[in-house]
Design an enzyme around this catalytic site. Structure first.
Site, PDB file in Angstrom:
ATOM      1  N   CYS A 122       0.820  -1.219   0.000  1.00  0.00           N
ATOM      2  CA  CYS A 122       0.000   0.000   0.000  1.00  0.00           C
ATOM      3  C   CYS A 122       0.857   1.274   0.000  1.00  0.00           C
ATOM      4  O   CYS A 122       1.682   1.464   0.884  1.00  0.00           O
ATOM      5  CB  CYS A 122      -0.898  -0.031   1.236  1.00  0.00           C
ATOM      6  N   TYR A 158      -5.177   5.545  -9.055  1.00  0.00           N
ATOM      7  CA  TYR A 158      -6.347   4.753  -8.631  1.00  0.00           C
ATOM      8  C   TYR A 158      -7.584   5.170  -9.418  1.00  0.00           C
ATOM      9  O   TYR A 158      -8.391   4.331  -9.815  1.00  0.00           O
ATOM     10  CB  TYR A 158      -6.604   4.939  -7.121  1.00  0.00           C
TER      11      TYR A 158
HETATM   12  N1  LIG Z   1      -6.654   7.790   3.524  1.00  0.00           N
HETATM   13  C1  LIG Z   1      -6.014   6.600   3.831  1.00  0.00           C
HETATM   14  C2  LIG Z   1      -6.127   5.624   2.669  1.00  0.00           C
HETATM   15  C3  LIG Z   1      -5.545   4.305   3.001  1.00  0.00           C
HETATM   16  C4  LIG Z   1      -6.016   3.224   2.022  1.00  0.00           C
HETATM   17  O1  LIG Z   1      -6.846   3.470   1.132  1.00  0.00           O
HETATM   18  N2  LIG Z   1      -5.464   1.993   2.168  1.00  0.00           N
HETATM   19  C5  LIG Z   1      -5.877   0.886   1.336  1.00  0.00           C
HETATM   20  C6  LIG Z   1      -4.693   0.093   0.824  1.00  0.00           C
HETATM   21  S1  LIG Z   1      -3.793   0.900  -0.433  1.00  0.00           S
HETATM   22  C7  LIG Z   1      -6.641  -0.121   2.178  1.00  0.00           C
HETATM   23  O2  LIG Z   1      -6.208  -0.485   3.253  1.00  0.00           O
HETATM   24  N3  LIG Z   1      -7.764  -0.600   1.678  1.00  0.00           N
HETATM   25  C8  LIG Z   1      -8.520  -1.619   2.335  1.00  0.00           C
HETATM   26  C9  LIG Z   1      -9.908  -1.708   1.820  1.00  0.00           C
HETATM   27  O3  LIG Z   1     -10.272  -0.872   0.994  1.00  0.00           O
HETATM   28  O4  LIG Z   1     -10.617  -2.621   2.236  1.00  0.00           O
HETATM   29  C10 LIG Z   1      -4.575   6.906   4.172  1.00  0.00           C
HETATM   30  O5  LIG Z   1      -3.890   7.574   3.385  1.00  0.00           O
HETATM   31  O6  LIG Z   1      -4.144   6.492   5.224  1.00  0.00           O
END
Ligand SMILES: N[C@@H](CCC(=O)N[C@@H](CS)C(=O)NCC(=O)O)C(=O)O
Length: 372
Positions: free
Chosen positions: A46, A224
């Protein structure tokens, strides 16, 4: 649960807003700075979590804040940790290719444990680590422990407080600032492990904020928006926008490089890349935040998110030089970058984009050598 994908109406991807937004500082009634009290949960795939891992290393906080790494595969229930079933101790080198899904890896040897707690970011693990505090199986378990009514997505990074057993913050930009703020500096015994004193220096804050704003929206999140587009015209608009802004970054870095040439002479400039950053000679959070997208660009975004007008290595010589400099010359960047996790995660966790989960083997190599 809110969904990660584009909404049906306009076919555009919308990122969820993070829910835990506390700060660690002496003035905070609960979350006081301390050594060993806070724990960071990340995915090596990530880009948002990667920011926090780089900052932790740049600020010498590896012995102060422990880290657990989720398995690279994200399924319909979200991220998971390794469990005893995943562990192979002693590590069987012959199983390495199975564990790594057939992706060639240069980093394995018979001493490489799987599933062990790794509280440093020099990647001694393969697929991830266990969750050491509660032996939880899922990242969601931590969210529910912190708030049983939690109803949004279970994202990384998560900064956890062992004392109150709650999530302090799950927004990477804020965790980065917390690590950088200096509140942990007093616990760093080996001062030489501090690579950068301040990633957000007062005199550059205006420039940093300005760059962050357009780089976030058009590049970090832009890839994205391109990849998760569900309509041709949305994709075309987004991918064009990504490359328009990469061109802009390229012009900035070209200018900075020319200034270095003027200062040191063409023949000597390669010895002064410790002054080659987005904001001239100062390594700031802008470099950290852009790096995590650019290092993923050729290995995965080009094909998986269809950001394929060109590659960084072929089309952006000055971004490429900047990328290789950070990767090869700064362990905080290079050693926290795991191309296996990156390629495997994206290619196998988004069945709508890649239904068969075939992981592309190229580009080879994942990143070129400094002089290539
Ligand atoms: N706004 C958050 C975004 C984090 C994020 O989108 N992480 C993704 C991985 S790249 C995630 O964990 N997604 C899990 C999901 O959507 O279930 C940050 O920057 O901390």
């Amino acid at each position: 649960m809110s969904k990660q994908w584009a909404s049906k109406d306009d076919g555009a991807f919308k990122r969820q807003v993070s829910s835990f937004r506390e700060n660690i500082c002496h003035e905070h009634p609960i979350y006081k700075p301390a050594k060993g009290r806070y724990w960071l949960y990340v995915s090596l795939a990530c880009p948002w979590a990667h920011r926090t891992l780089i900052t932790r290393a740049l600020k010498g906080l590896i012995p102060i804040i422990g880290v657990s790494i989720v398995h690279w595969h994200m399924d319909e229930k979200g991220w998971r940790f390794l469990t005893s079933e995943d562990q192979e101790v002693p590590f069987d080198i012959n199983k390495a290719s199975t564990i790594n899904g057939g992706i060639e890896t240069t980093n394995l040897n018979e001493y490489t444990p799987t599933g062990h707690i790794a509280n440093d970011s020099s990647r001694p693990m393969i697929d991830g680590t266990i969750e050491p505090l509660y032996i939880y199986k899922r990242l969601s378990d931590l969210y529910y422990k912190s708030n049983p009514d939690y109803s949004a997505r279970f994202t990384v990074p998560v900064l956890w407080d062992k004392e109150t057993q709650t999530i302090v913050n799950n927004e990477s930009a804020e965790i980065l600032r917390m690590f950088n703020s200096g509140v942990f500096d007093e616990f760093v015994e080996d001062k030489s492990s501090i690579v950068v004193k301040d990633l957000y220096p007062t005199k550059l804050q205006k420039d940093i904020d300005e760059l962050n704003t357009w780089i976030y929206d058009n590049i970090n999140n832009g890839v994205y928006k391109s990849g998760f587009s569900e309509k041709q015209e949305v994709y075309e608009k987004e991918v064009t926008n990504v490359f328009f802004h990469l061109d802009k970054v390229e012009r900035i870095l070209h200018e900075n490089y020319k200034n270095l040439e003027t200062k040191y002479g063409k023949a000597e400039v390669s010895k002064h890349l410790d002054e080659y950053f987005l904001l001239n000679n100062t390594l700031t959070e802008v470099d950290v935040r852009l790096y995590t997208t650019i290092v993923r660009f050729d290995p995965i975004y080009v094909q998986h998110f269809k950001c394929n007008f060109t590659t960084i290595r072929a089309g952006y010589p000055f971004i490429h030089k900047w990328l290789k400099n950070l990767y090869w010359n700064y362990d905080a960047f290079g050693k926290t970058t795991d191309f296996n996790h990156i390629k495997l995660h994206y290619s196998r966790s988004h069945p709508r984009i890649n239904p068969l989960g075939i992981t592309p083997l190229g580009p080879k190599p994942d990143i070129l050598q400094m002089n290539e």
